[in-house]
Write a protein that holds these residues in place. Structure first.
Motif, PDB file in Angstrom:
ATOM      1  N   MET A   1       0.820  -1.131   0.097  1.00 45.71           N
ATOM      2  CA  MET A   1      -0.041   0.002   0.039  1.00 45.71           C
ATOM      3  C   MET A   1       0.948   1.254   0.153  1.00 45.71           C
ATOM      4  SD  MET A   1      -2.899  -1.531   0.133  1.00 45.71           S
ATOM      5  CE  MET A   1      -4.099  -0.268   0.315  1.00 45.71           C
ATOM      6  N   LEU A   2       0.464   2.258  -0.869  1.00 44.42           N
ATOM      7  CA  LEU A   2       1.191   3.511  -0.886  1.00 44.42           C
ATOM      8  C   LEU A   2       0.186   4.459  -0.142  1.00 44.42           C
ATOM      9  CD1 LEU A   2       2.471   3.469  -4.322  1.00 44.42           C
ATOM     10  CD2 LEU A   2       3.456   2.542  -2.520  1.00 44.42           C
ATOM     11  N   PRO A   3       0.402   4.915   1.101  1.00 41.42           N
ATOM     12  CA  PRO A   3      -0.274   5.881   1.956  1.00 41.42           C
ATOM     13  C   PRO A   3       0.123   7.132   1.562  1.00 41.42           C
ATOM     14  CG  PRO A   3       1.252   4.997   3.429  1.00 41.42           C
ATOM     15  CD  PRO A   3       1.676   4.384   1.891  1.00 41.42           C
ATOM     16  N   GLY A   4      -0.553   8.457   2.032  1.00 44.92           N
ATOM     17  CA  GLY A   4      -0.093   9.633   2.009  1.00 44.92           C
ATOM     18  C   GLY A   4       0.087  10.394   0.755  1.00 44.92           C
ATOM     19  N   LEU A   5      -0.681   9.879  -0.383  1.00 43.90           N
ATOM     20  CA  LEU A   5      -0.805  10.436  -1.514  1.00 43.90           C
ATOM     21  C   LEU A   5      -1.388  11.762  -1.618  1.00 43.90           C
ATOM     22  CD1 LEU A   5      -1.141   7.389  -3.887  1.00 43.90           C
ATOM     23  CD2 LEU A   5       0.971   8.436  -3.111  1.00 43.90           C
ATOM     24  N   GLU A   6      -1.157  12.640  -2.438  1.00 42.84           N
ATOM     25  CA  GLU A   6      -1.832  14.097  -2.699  1.00 42.84           C
ATOM     26  C   GLU A   6      -3.095  13.605  -3.506  1.00 42.84           C
ATOM     27  OE1 GLU A   6       0.581  17.421  -3.452  1.00 42.84           O
ATOM     28  OE2 GLU A   6       2.121  16.781  -1.655  1.00 42.84           O
ATOM     29  N   PRO A   7      -4.242  14.246  -3.385  1.00 42.18           N
ATOM     30  CA  PRO A   7      -5.282  14.010  -4.476  1.00 42.18           C
ATOM     31  C   PRO A   7      -4.983  14.986  -5.615  1.00 42.18           C
ATOM     32  CG  PRO A   7      -6.144  14.727  -2.063  1.00 42.18           C
ATOM     33  CD  PRO A   7      -4.738  14.878  -2.075  1.00 42.18           C
ATOM     34  N   PHE A   8      -5.708  14.505  -6.663  1.00 41.00           N
ATOM     35  CA  PHE A   8      -5.700  15.181  -7.830  1.00 41.00           C
ATOM     36  C   PHE A   8      -4.230  15.516  -8.458  1.00 41.00           C
ATOM     37  CE2 PHE A   8      -7.539  18.364 -11.003  1.00 41.00           C
ATOM     38  CZ  PHE A   8      -8.227  17.412 -11.765  1.00 41.00           C
ATOM     39  N   SER A   9      -3.434  14.400  -8.381  1.00 42.19           N
ATOM     40  CA  SER A   9      -1.924  14.320  -8.954  1.00 42.19           C
ATOM     41  C   SER A   9      -1.637  13.287  -9.665  1.00 42.19           C
ATOM     42  CB  SER A   9      -1.169  14.593  -7.475  1.00 42.19           C
ATOM     43  OG  SER A   9      -1.602  15.774  -6.637  1.00 42.19           O
ATOM     44  N   SER A  10      -0.646  13.526 -10.438  1.00 37.39           N
ATOM     45  CA  SER A  10       0.088  12.633 -11.353  1.00 37.39           C
ATOM     46  C   SER A  10       1.252  11.801 -10.571  1.00 37.39           C
ATOM     47  CB  SER A  10       0.350  13.178 -12.929  1.00 37.39           C
ATOM     48  OG  SER A  10       1.060  12.050 -13.596  1.00 37.39           O
ATOM     49  N   TYR A  11       1.615  10.710 -10.559  1.00 40.13           N
ATOM     50  CA  TYR A  11       2.668  10.229  -9.718  1.00 40.13           C
ATOM     51  C   TYR A  11       3.370   9.195 -10.748  1.00 40.13           C
ATOM     52  CZ  TYR A  11       1.344  11.482  -5.116  1.00 40.13           C
ATOM     53  OH  TYR A  11       1.265  12.442  -3.971  1.00 40.13           O
ATOM     54  N   LYS A  12       4.444   8.732 -10.479  1.00 39.46           N
ATOM     55  CA  LYS A  12       5.084   7.841 -10.921  1.00 39.46           C
ATOM     56  C   LYS A  12       5.802   6.773  -9.937  1.00 39.46           C
ATOM     57  CE  LYS A  12       6.553   9.652 -15.420  1.00 39.46           C
ATOM     58  NZ  LYS A  12       7.969  10.066 -16.498  1.00 39.46           N
ATOM     59  N   LEU A  13       6.161   5.587 -10.406  1.00 44.66           N
ATOM     60  CA  LEU A  13       6.651   4.580  -9.420  1.00 44.66           C
ATOM     61  C   LEU A  13       7.406   3.679 -10.169  1.00 44.66           C
ATOM     62  CD1 LEU A  13       5.039   1.757  -9.210  1.00 44.66           C
ATOM     63  CD2 LEU A  13       3.365   2.897  -7.728  1.00 44.66           C
ATOM     64  N   ASN A  14       8.237   2.816  -9.697  1.00 48.86           N
ATOM     65  CA  ASN A  14       8.905   1.901 -10.080  1.00 48.86           C
ATOM     66  C   ASN A  14       9.291   0.823  -8.866  1.00 48.86           C
ATOM     67  OD1 ASN A  14      11.667   2.462  -9.015  1.00 48.86           O
ATOM     68  ND2 ASN A  14      11.583   3.919 -10.901  1.00 48.86           N
TER      69      ASN A  14
END
Length: 1193
Positions: free
Chosen positions: A908-921
């Protein structure tokens, strides 16, 4: 040729550095210093900031030394100060110290200024610091009219001191008229500014003599502020008086003291800043109001408070950190907490630094033609500026010297001459202060001198070091040589140590070291020699030491202390009891070599020490005296047993032997057991180890032995008194060598590199080897592969490295001990692994499932174990915000990392900001590190509710309009769709009027509200909306202006006499009505509580009237408190009971009210219908006539 030139340049550099390092040191020899020329050196000066007593003479110190003695001059405020023209100023003889005569008519204020002293002789000029002279001031308190402080019980209070500004600042303290310090506690305390803070006032705080005093230490005066009066209002005594005459149903009790959550009295706001200088004491203060009294706690955000330098003062309201440094910068949070909540304040501390020395310039003594350097390095915050002066003049305008070159913080001198002598000043300064240092360059040409007295005698004890001095001086620096005897050869070799200061050290002096030693010092200007004598003495020894004694009470005991010493030394013998002097008692007789105690008592029990001192050494020995009760006649003496004797070894075998002995005298206390010890003369000679012990009735024992040990045994007898001395050792018995019985333990195989296997083990210890030539056979082979064992025999070590292995494969490992006689038993196998390497592949099929606007779940496929190439430790997910979809603005990318242990394939990835674009690897992790990253996966978070608008301002009030301005939310968390404005009027009794709601387009930032009532307070609730919903609201209050004519009419009516008379008549009628009610009650009448409650239900729980939309009646005439947070009118136009601002719960009584004597409930105020038993003191208070009057009005 190239190589030769490089070598030559290196040699020159080394020679230059050596010449700089070995600049001359002038010994502190008074006779030598009197003969050598020396530039001036400031030895004493007044402080930089010098505050003087205006009633006494001003003494400005300036002392200096030099050869010839220096002359002195002064500047004042940057110009020459001619002391001869001022009759009030004199200079002390042979000194630069100024004395300004104030006591004979001078005024200290006339001599304020900046003074600097210069000491000068033919070799240069030294200058003092800038000395700022200021007279101290202790002004009187300005007269002020102090109004009495009238405060309600439980409220907070601050008594301001505001002392007069003095120099230096005064010390503040509070006392009463009797000159007694006012007691302080967690509730009442003095702040750093001198004010007296009450977190909550209590009735005992009522007094008329709160007096603030200011003590000016410099002038030894104390100034006093006018007394401050404090009166604390409490209704308890008034309630008790009325309750004796009135019925409980006829009057309402005063509300108990309201408990309040903490608020900070100082500092104000949520944040503040503080700048402190390095090395100073940092004081941070937080004082809070609240009931119960809040407790203060301090933390440092992102770190720990420094250990050993942190102290808490003033009941933890003051945080004190001593000797602060730049590392102490940061945010310090104080938290005030009680049972109702907490408040906090963050103080951002920045530690700056006045200049401080890293390397201060040091005096330099050189010979003509030598090189040297003056180095001046300082640090500070901000970085200080370095400037040089020569003889007090900026070096840029000083007379040129071809031997001098300035390079920043360094002056380099090359091929100096005697005219190069000067005093140089280094000034390091920044905005917080300055440092000034004098350092002279003194060029001398002097032949060698030896300062150690001729024929000096040195005496040492044999086998101890001998240090023979040869203190010298010369310029150039002389070379020192030592000879033994007048015509002996030069001393060389490892048996001597030659120190740079000329001292000859003989590390281990022997008797044959006695003799005469000659020291020779020579340079190009001459040669000199000196002789000293060395005598080596025999050491002092105690050849018969005092022994442990057990003596009966009233007996006599003697301790012997026989010594041997060098016949040329005179020894002194001192006896101590328990490390202190012997009692002053004639029973203690000290002889030449013994101590005798007559008529022994219980107090004589203890440890007795014989100390032998000579002028060169000291030895001591101790023994214990035990005093026991006198037995019946004949007397029986109890003591520890005598040692066993006649030890005999029989039945010698390879692994065992039989030991027998004859016990010594048990001394009237039976022997309880024998302790057998052994010595291994082959491996650890002189060290005795415990072997076993047997009962006291046994005199033989079969002992188990180990191979290849040279055994000796001894026996110790033990009884209740203690242990005997050890017996004489038995004959030695050398056991035969044998193969090792055991193999090394803790065998491990762990690779340190991808292509090796490091095999380690714990070596065998001591006689575990069982024979000479201990070695280890290390064997390994790859597991699950049909390979033969590879073996190697290594010496007695504990590690072997196998190179060229495949990456991270399992190996079978065994380590076997062997010696010259053969191998130990076959060892057990352990499994190890060769070294790890970084993983080869990245996790695949990375998927992201967005759960909500701040939480997402990521999945991935595990990588094949063969590609991990090491111990799988887990997976790391790197994720970062690319941009906000509402603002379309990029920002600094801050990657976050989450680690999931083991073979987990989701997280799980907590603490994200709403209405935003993210990248992960995702990356796999082993013991070596991380593998390659998976391709970046892009995902977006949906919209969320916005934060509150950044501000709401209400401006331009008129009779019927207000202008509202606002700022968009700091975090919109989506696309704003609109703003929602709700507002309602508030009357003088804090009742809320009808709620009006307005929806405003999202692109607006201001609004003019019209058609409002004049002179009316409105409460506004404002929030933003996205498609998801409404965000948190911001509130504000504002008032429309009053019509001037109506305001004047109101003032006129309120001041008319007829209006005042009418109000008095109404009050009189109410009082008569109260008396009638109580008379009826005393005659047996019942007060219809139930009917009255039904007819006058609690106004806080009545619905709004349907016809006009107004609120039901609300009365809080006693307190007139502002509305509490959360006490809002709901949208269904009904005031909820749990939101009532005046419920008994808010006042600490829970659901319990007050009861009459017959059990009927006084429920008008709270609207309660049920009868409940009274609890505690809160429900037993007498009813208040003030509330009763309010209920009738």
């Amino acid at each position: 040729m190239m190589k030769k030139s490089i070598s030559a340049s290196k040699a020159s550099l080394v020679l230059f550095l050596c010449q700089m390092i070995f600049a001359l040191d002038v010994p502190l020899d008074s006779k030598l210093l009197e003969e050598l020329s020396q530039p001036p050196t400031i030895t004493q000066q007044s402080p930089k900031d010098y505050i003087v007593d205006p009633r006494e003479n001003i003494v400005i110190q300036c002392e200096a030394k030099g050869k010839p003695p220096p002359s002195f001059s002064w500047t004042r405020n940057g110009t020459h100060f001619d002391i001869d023209k001022d009759a009030q100023v004199t200079m002390k003889p042979n000194s630069g110290t100024l004395v300004i005569n104030i006591m004979n008519g001078g005024k200290a204020e006339a001599y304020e200024g900046v003074y600097q002293c210069t000491a000068r002789n033919e070799r240069g000029a030294a200058i003092s610091n800038n000395i700022v002279i200021r007279p101290s001031r202790s002004p009187l308190w300005t007269k002020e009219k102090l109004e009495p402080n009238q405060v309600r019980e439980g409220d907070s209070l601050v008594l301001h001191c505001r002392p007069p500004v003095g120099l230096p600042p005064p010390i503040i303290f509070w006392m009463d008229n009797a000159f007694q310090r006012l007691p302080q506690s967690e509730r009442v305390s003095q702040g750093l500014n001198g004010d007296l803070y009450f977190s909550n006032v209590q009735p005992e705080d009522t007094r008329e003599d709160y007096i603030c005093y200011a003590r000016f230490n410099h002038t030894q005066t104390i100034q006093q502020k006018q007394p401050i009066s404090v009166k604390v209002f409490s209704m308890d005594s008034l309630n008790d008086t009325i309750a004796a005459n009135l019925s409980d149903t006829d009057i309402y009790g005063v509300k108990p003291v309201t408990e309040r959550q903490p608020i900070l009295l100082t500092p104000t706001g949520s944040t503040s800043t503080k700048v402190e200088l390095r090395g100073n004491v940092l004081l941070l203060e937080c004082i809070a109001a609240g009931l119960p009294t809040p407790v203060i706690r301090w933390i440092k955000e992102g770190g720990e408070l420094p250990a050993n330098r942190t102290f808490f003062e003033n009941f933890k309201k003051t945080l004190k950190i001593i000797d602060v440094s730049e590392a102490d910068s940061g945010n310090y949070k104080c938290i005030a907490r009680n049972i109702l909540g907490s408040a906090h304040h963050v103080i951002s501390v920045t530690v700056k630094a006045a200049p401080y020395w890293i390397t201060a310039p040091r005096n330099l003594v050189l010979s003509p033609g030598e090189d040297g350097t003056l180095i001046c390095r300082a640090n500070g915050n901000p970085k200080p500026n370095i400037s040089w002066l020569a003889n007090g003049v900026p070096i840029a305008i000083a007379p040129e010297d071809p031997s001098r070159k300035v390079d920043g913080d360094t002056i380099i001198f090359s091929h100096v001459q005697e005219r190069s002598s000067a005093v140089y000043q280094c000034n390091a300064s920044n905005e917080y202060g300055y440092l000034l240092a004098n350092a002279f360059v003194n060029v001398l040409a002097e032949p060698p001198r030896i300062l150690t007295p001729a024929n000096k005698l040195y005496q040492v004890i044999a086998d101890s070091p001998a240090l023979l001095d040869c203190a010298y001086f010369g310029s150039p620096k002389p070379e020192i040589e030592w000879f033994k005897g007048v015509k002996g050869s030069i001393l060389r070799g490892d048996e001597y140590v030659f120190h740079d200061n000329g001292t000859l050290e003989i590390p281990v002096a022997q008797k044959d070291s006695t003799g005469t030693y000659t020291c020779v010092a020579r340079n190009e200007l001459g040669k000199i020699q000196n002789e000293v004598r060395l005598e080596v003495k025999d050491p002092t020894m105690i050849i018969k030491q005092p022994e442990y004694k057990v003596i009966q009470r009233y007996g006599q005991v003697s301790f012997e202390c026989i010594i041997k010493h060098d016949f040329t030394l005179l020894p002194t013998v001192i006896w101590l009891k328990d490390n202190d002097e012997l009692p002053d008692d004639e029973r203690f007789l000290v002889g030449k070599d013994n101590l005798t105690i007559m008529n022994v008592t219980d107090k004589d029990d203890g440890t007795y020490t014989c100390i032998v001192n000579t002028t060169l050494d000291s030895v001591s020995a101790s023994a214990v005296l035990t005093v026991v009760a006198a037995p019946p006649t004949p007397a029986i003496i109890y003591a520890q047993p005598n040692p066993p004797f006649d030890l005999e070894l029989t039945g010698q075998l390879e692994r065992s032997v039989e030991l027998s002995w004859i016990p010594g005298d048990e001394n009237n206390s039976p022997i309880t057991n024998f302790v057998i010890e052994y010595e291994d003369g082959l491996h650890e000679p002189g060290v005795w180890h415990y072997q076993t012990e047997v009962p006291g009735t046994q005199t033989t024992v079969q002992l188990k032995l180990s191979p290849y040990v040279n055994y000796s045994f001894r026996v110790i007898a033990v009884n209740e008194i203690g242990r005997s001395q050890p017996s004489e050792p038995s004959e030695q018995y050398l056991t035969k060598s044998a193969n090792p019985d055991e193999n090394p333990s803790n065998v491990q195989g762990i690779g340190s590199e991808p292509d090796n296997l490091v095999i380690t083990w714990e070596s065998l210890k001591g006689f575990q080897s069982n024979g000479p030539g201990l070695q280890y056979k290390v064997s390994w082979r790859q597991k699950d592969v049909d390979d033969e064992w590879t073996s190697v025999i290594v010496a007695n070590v504990s590690k072997y490295i196998v190179s060229g292995t495949p990456t991270f494969v399992p190996y079978e490992i065994k380590v076997q001990a062997l010696n010259d006689l053969g191998y130990a038993p076959e060892p057990s196998e352990v499994i190890g692994h060769s070294g790890e390497d970084l993983p080869m592949v990245a996790p695949g099929n990375v998927q992201v499932h967005v759960i909500n606007s701040t939480l997402a779940k990521v999945h991935w496929d595990p990588v094949p174990l063969k590609t991990v190439r090491g111990h799988l430790q887990g997976y790391k997910v790197y994720y970062w915000k690319v941009q906000s979809l509402s603002r379309r603005s990029r920002r600094h990318v801050e990657k976050k990392i989450l680690t999931f242990r083991g073979n987990k394939t989701f997280g799980m990835l907590p603490g994200l900001e709403p209405f935003s674009s993210y990248k992960l690897n995702v990356r796999v992790v082993n013991g070596k590190g991380e593998g390659p990253a998976s391709p970046d996966k892009v995902f977006k978070t949906p919209e969320g509710v916005p934060s509150s608008p950044s501000f709401l301002k209400i401006t331009n009030p008129t009779l019927d309009s207000l202008t509202l301005e606002w700022g968009s939310p700091t975090h919109p968390n989506g696309v704003l769709t609109s703003y929602i404005l709700k507002f309602q009027p508030i009357n003088n009794t804090h009742e809320l009027g009808p709620l009006v709601e307005i929806r405003i387009p999202a692109n607006e930032s201001s609004l003019i509200l019209k058609n409002l009532n004049y002179s009316t307070r409105y409460k506004f609730y404002f929030n933003a909306q996205t498609s998801v919903g409404s965000g948190s609201q911001i509130t504000e209050e504002a008032v429309t202006i009053m019509d001037e004519a109506m305001a004047s009419r109101q003032v006129d009516i309120a001041t008319q006499g007829w209006f005042i008379g009418l109000m008095c008549a109404v009050a009189l009628l109410i009082l008569i009505l109260l008396i009638v009610c109580f008379i009826r009650r005393n005659k047996g009448g019942k007060y219809p509580v139930k009917e009255k409650e039904d007819a006058h239900a609690d106004p806080e729980i009545q619905p709004m009237k349907e016809d006009d939309g107004t609120f039901g009646e609300y009365s809080d005439a006693e307190d007139h408190k502002p509305l509490k947070k959360g006490s809002r009118t709901p949208s269904d136009r009904t005031v909820k009971k749990e939101d009532s601002d005046d419920s008994l719960v808010d006042y600490g009584e829970g659901v319990n009210g007050q009861f009459n004597e017959d059990g009927s409930f006084i429920g008008q105020y709270s609207g309660k219908k049920e009868k409940e038993p009274a609890e505690g003191n809160e429900s037993s208070e007498a009813p208040s006539p003030v509330n009763a009057m309010n209920s009738f009005v």
